[in-house]
Design an enzyme around this catalytic site. Structure first.
Site, short mmCIF file in Angstrom:
data_model
loop_
_atom_site.label_atom_id
_atom_site.label_comp_id
_atom_site.label_asym_id
_atom_site.label_seq_id
_atom_site.Cartn_x
_atom_site.Cartn_y
_atom_site.Cartn_z
CG ASP A 57 32.98 44.15 39.07
OD1 ASP A 57 32.51 43.36 39.90
OD2 ASP A 57 32.78 45.38 39.11
CG ASP A 72 33.30 49.46 38.23
OD1 ASP A 72 33.37 48.38 38.85
OD2 ASP A 72 32.27 50.15 38.20
CG ASP A 121 36.85 44.87 40.31
OD1 ASP A 121 36.42 43.75 40.62
OD2 ASP A 121 36.11 45.83 40.05
#
Length: 933
Positions: free
Chosen positions: A341, A654, A658
């Site tokens: 990410d 985070d 995700d």
């Protein structure tokens, strides 16, 4: 929201009856927790390990043999020591692994608590009241204010200067929200008039009608997707499966060979067949075959793997990696691709001033130092070019006052080591910039009385504040906003507009947000703010243009080097984010992943990705570097496609978006300050949120795999030697000189200590220069196989020679050992005497010491160094080696009948230690020649 606004918009909300009906129809606003396995189920899951299964089969066979030997009267109760030892090996391996994971999960649960009782302001029965977040229902009218978390999915009825932080769902920290269809963003991941559960109001306020609650929300869908059992077998498990299969086939083949060979030898030259005699012979043959199968099983291997993983779990925690699932320690070392990410993982998830631009000597200058004195701040860095009437020593404070008062953000000083911005991230970045320069904004804001203020709105795109400045004892107007809008309001612009526009374009090409600043000292009593806007234009303006700043979510300092380490280690890195293509590419450029002139086929948007078939994507997936505007399930699909290409995928993230990908990957890595959904779906939590911790986890994983290979080299050498000794004895009609209890010491206790010794070796940074191993690789490599067979056969030859020597000579001390007699008796297959207790003790000790010195060779395997290298850093290894040596002396000295041993003379101990150490010295010579080649 006050009562006048309530009347104006006629929001009455739901009645109590409608609330109950809605809750009955649509459910509560809570996420259904995943069904957790019982502790018993978690414990029994440990018995599915392939090597444990082999041990269980061996245990069953051993119990059968022991019962036969006992009830047939051949042996006493001691015959049950072998199955008892195997059972202990099984329980140790499973119990240790179970309790280490249980401990990690307890730490994780403390880290991952979720509060559903947060109060939410809601309109019901025509009044505003507060209810717990979990009590929100579909149809509720909820008020949203700056800093609040959106409690459910809904449609905005009002949106006043509203910006929402959607980083938990899309990766974008600031998304403008509006109820005006003309202002809807066409490329937005979610509708511009919708607010989603789990996101946070960054600025402005609004009113929302709830459309979905609980599991039906986007947050809930992602959470549910994260619970789907998409677990993929880890590379280590696959390799251990193949090893177990190989051991099974090899042991069964040897057992079959023994049965066939002994039957053939029985019938050759047989004069008269006797069923009773044959039955006894055949039964004994089967017992020998079963013994081979039991001996072939590496009882210490499951324990060694468990100990290695457990020690790594503990050590990785000290480097900020909280490992929840033991195999994740090693799987990181096998990773071939890391899908990461952007927001909060590669970047700090904290908007900061990239660099201010100001006028000096008629030029636009970019300042990259960020560290300046107050005077320097006032004269050169700024955001301010003060009028000549302002005294020189007041300049710094004057600049600081403008930033402090013309803002609605705050700073949280509760943690002096990590000051955080509260409110609008962009305004917070300005306050953080002041803090970095040693200026506290709060006294400046409190001392300057606000006369009038226009908060930022997406319609006018600027904020204006008039204050009574204590610095000048005059009114000062401060303006900040979109640079092109602020420029249009200014009459006095100290540089050419083209210069400013060029600098703005440069910043915007780097996917940064920009702000323009202006000020004016008000000498009259005119009102410059009317009907929600400034009342003058550029021709009548008293505003002076001050400068511009570029604001970005900066890349974490350690990320570029960490990404470089991963790439040099042969691990592909892919950015998967919900952010815009421009921002994603710029971050890729900053971390060294996206280069100028990069092939655009290496980038896809979420829309393009979703429209392509799996077949089309499989052709591009390995070369893909950036996937922007990605939705949660796009990330999961990417992971699964990579896995179908035999890639071992690690996913970092985070945000809630995700979670599905974290769950689908072989290793999911969440950030310590990530959402609870992300952490629940992960295998490892990076407590310090550092990408460099991920590259360290790779190094740990690869080093751990090498340590496991070293132990397998050590253990399988013992097993090959033991199997061949039993095999030779079966055809020669002699019993094994090693008793059951002695083999239990070797296979269980000594091997466990050896596993601890090898697992205690520190990680080797050189492993990062290697390419990732293939999932199809055998855990026993070709050099390992050569070493196992070569050294194992060498040991068997030596040990067989000792048995032959002891049979034909009465040895009371090794000081009388004759090499000539050893060679002569090696091929003497004639009848000899039984081995004495002293000779059996010598044989047992020599057998153990050969393995002891071979442990040092195993330590040096694949290191390219001497076994004595870095011994100073391996105090644990040396300590455990000393324990093994002492344990062998203790058993031989006081073991007595239980171990079928008698004490040895000190002279013989010295001879055995010195003679068997040749195993190490020969290994050292081989390694020396290999280094010089």
């Amino acid at each position: 929201m006050n009562s006048n606004e309530l009347k104006k918009h006629h929001y009455t909300g739901l009645t109590d009856e409608q609330v109950l009906e809605s809750r009955k129809q649509h459910g509560e606003n809570i996420l259904t927790p995943p069904e957790k396995e019982s502790l018993w189920a978690q414990f029994f899951e440990k018995f599915t390990d392939p090597i444990i299964i082999i041990l269980l089969v061996a245990l069953a066979l051993s119990i059968g043999v022991s019962f036969y030997e006992y009830f047939a009267g051949h042996q006493g109760i001691g015959t049950f020591l072998e199955p008892a030892g195997i059972l202990i090996a099984v329980l140790l391996a499973t119990v240790v692994g179970f309790f280490f994971e249980l401990s990690a999960n307890k730490k994780f649960e403390v880290l991952n608590k979720v509060n559903d009782d947060t109060p939410v302001k809601v309109i019901r029965n025509g009044n505003i009241c507060q209810v717990p977040k979990k009590d929100i229902v579909v149809g509720d009218v909820v008020t949203l204010e700056t800093g609040e978390e959106v409690p459910a999915d809904g449609e905005l009825l009002e949106a006043i200067s509203m910006q929402i932080n959607e980083s938990t769902l899309t990766g974008e920290p600031v998304i403008k929200k509006t109820t005006n269809p003309a202002d809807f963003a066409k490329d937005a991941t979610y509708p511009s008039n919708h607010a989603l559960k789990g996101t946070t109001v960054a600025d402005g306020h609004g009113i929302m009608q709830v459309l979905k609650v609980g599991d039906a929300t986007e947050y809930g869908k992602v959470y549910e997707g994260a619970q789907i059992d998409s677990s993929v077998e880890t590379p280590l498990n696959q390799q251990l499966d193949r090893l177990a299969d190989m051991i099974t086939k090899a042991s069964y083949a040897i057992a079959a060979l023994i049965i066939a060979g002994r039957l053939i030898s029985y019938f050759i030259g047989l004069e008269a067949f006797d069923w009773i005699a044959f039955g006894g012979y055949f039964l004994k043959t089967v017992m020998i075959a079963v013994t081979v199968i039991v001996v072939a099983v590496p009882e210490g291997l499951p324990m060694s793997v468990t100990l290695s993983l457990a020690l790594s779990m503990k050590r990785m925690l000290s480097t900020n990696n909280l490992v929840r699932k033991m195999h994740a320690c090693e799987t990181m070392g096998a990773a071939t691709v890391i899908c990461t990410d952007k927001t909060g993982t590669l970047t700090q998830n904290q908007m900061k001033i990239f660099a201010p631009c100001y006028k000096t000597e008629s030029k636009i200058v970019q300042d990259g130092t960020h560290k300046m004195s107050v005077d320097h701040l006032g004269t050169t860095s700024g955001v301010l070019l003060p009028q000549p009437s302002i005294e020189e020593d007041e300049k710094g404070k004057f600049v600081a006052e403008g930033i402090a008062v013309n803002s609605t953000a705050y700073l949280d000083y509760s943690d002096p080591n990590k000051v955080r911005a509260l409110g609008n991230p962009t305004e917070g970045a300005l306050l953080l910039w002041l803090h970095d320069n040693g200026i506290n904004y709060l006294p400046l804001r409190e001392e300057a009385e606000v006369v009038e203020q226009l908060t930022f709105s997406t319609e006018r795109k600027y904020m204006a504040t008039i204050v009574n400045s204590p610095l000048l004892n005059k009114k000062v107007l401060y303006v900040k906003g979109a640079p092109e809008i602020v420029l249009g309001l200014c009459k006095n612009i100290p540089v050419e507009k083209a210069e400013i526009e060029k600098q703005l374009l440069d910043y915007q090409n780097k996917a940064m947000r920009t702000l323009g600043f202006a000020y004016a000292i008000i000498e009259d009593d005119n009102s410059y703010i009317k009907e929600g806007k400034l009342v003058f234009d550029a021709t009548l303006s008293i505003l002076h243009f001050l400068g511009i700043v570029a604001i970005s979510d900066p890349v974490r300092v350690e990320v570029p080097d960490a990404v470089k380490n991963c790439l040099s280690a042969g691990i592909g890195v892919k950015i998967v984010t919900g952010d815009t293509p421009g921002t994603a590419k710029e971050i890729g450029r900053q971390i060294g992943l996206w280069n100028a002139g990069e092939d655009e086929s290496h980038h896809l948007t979420g829309t393009e990705f979703a429209a392509m078939s799996d077949e089309s994507l499989l052709d591009r997936i390995l070369n893909l570097k950036i996937l922007s505007r990605a939705r949660p399930m796009d990330k999961q699909r990417l992971v699964q496609l990579l896995q179908s290409k035999n890639q071992v995928v690690a996913v970092t993230g985070d945000g809630t978006n995700d979670a599905p990908a974290l769950n689908a990957a072989q290793v999911g890595l969440s950030m310590g300050d990530g959402t609870s959904v992300a952490k629940e779906a992960s295998d490892i939590t990076i407590l310090d949120n550092s990408f460099s911790s991920i590259s360290r986890a790779v190094m740990w994983g690869r080093s751990l795999y090498q340590n496991i290979q070293r132990f397998i080299l050590f253990q399988m050498t013992i097993n090959v030697a033991a199997c061949l000794i039993v095999l030779i004895g079966a055809f020669l009609g002699t019993e094994s000189p090693l008793t059951v209890t002695q083999m239990l010491w070797v296979n269980l206790i000594m091997d466990t200590f050896a596993a601890l010794a090898l697992a205690s070796l520190p990680p080797n940074e050189k492993v990062m220069k290697n390419k990732p191993r293939k999932t199809t690789d055998y855990i026993i490599s070709r050099p390992m196989a050569k070493g196992i067979l070569g050294v194992g056969i060498l040991f068997v030859v030596l040990l067989f020679g000792l048995v032959q020597y002891f049979k034909h000579a009465d040895i009371t001390s090794l000081s009388n050992f004759s090499i000539r007699d050893f060679v002569v008796n090696f091929f003497n297959f004639g009848a000899g005497g039984d081995l004495s207790s002293y000779e059996l003790s010598l044989f047992f000790t020599i057998f153990v010491l050969l393995q002891f010195w071979n442990m040092f060779n195993a330590k040096a395997f694949m290191s390219g160094k001497s076994a004595f290298a870095i011994l100073g850093q391996c105090k644990g290894f040396l300590a455990i080696a000393a324990v093994i040596l002492f344990g062998q002396w203790l058993i031989v000295t006081i073991g007595g009948e239980m171990f079928n041993v008698v004490p040895l003379q000190w002279r013989d101990w010295g001879i055995i230690v010195g003679a068997t150490s040749l195993v190490l010295w020969i290994g050292e010579i081989r390694r020396l020649f290999r280094r010089t080649e």
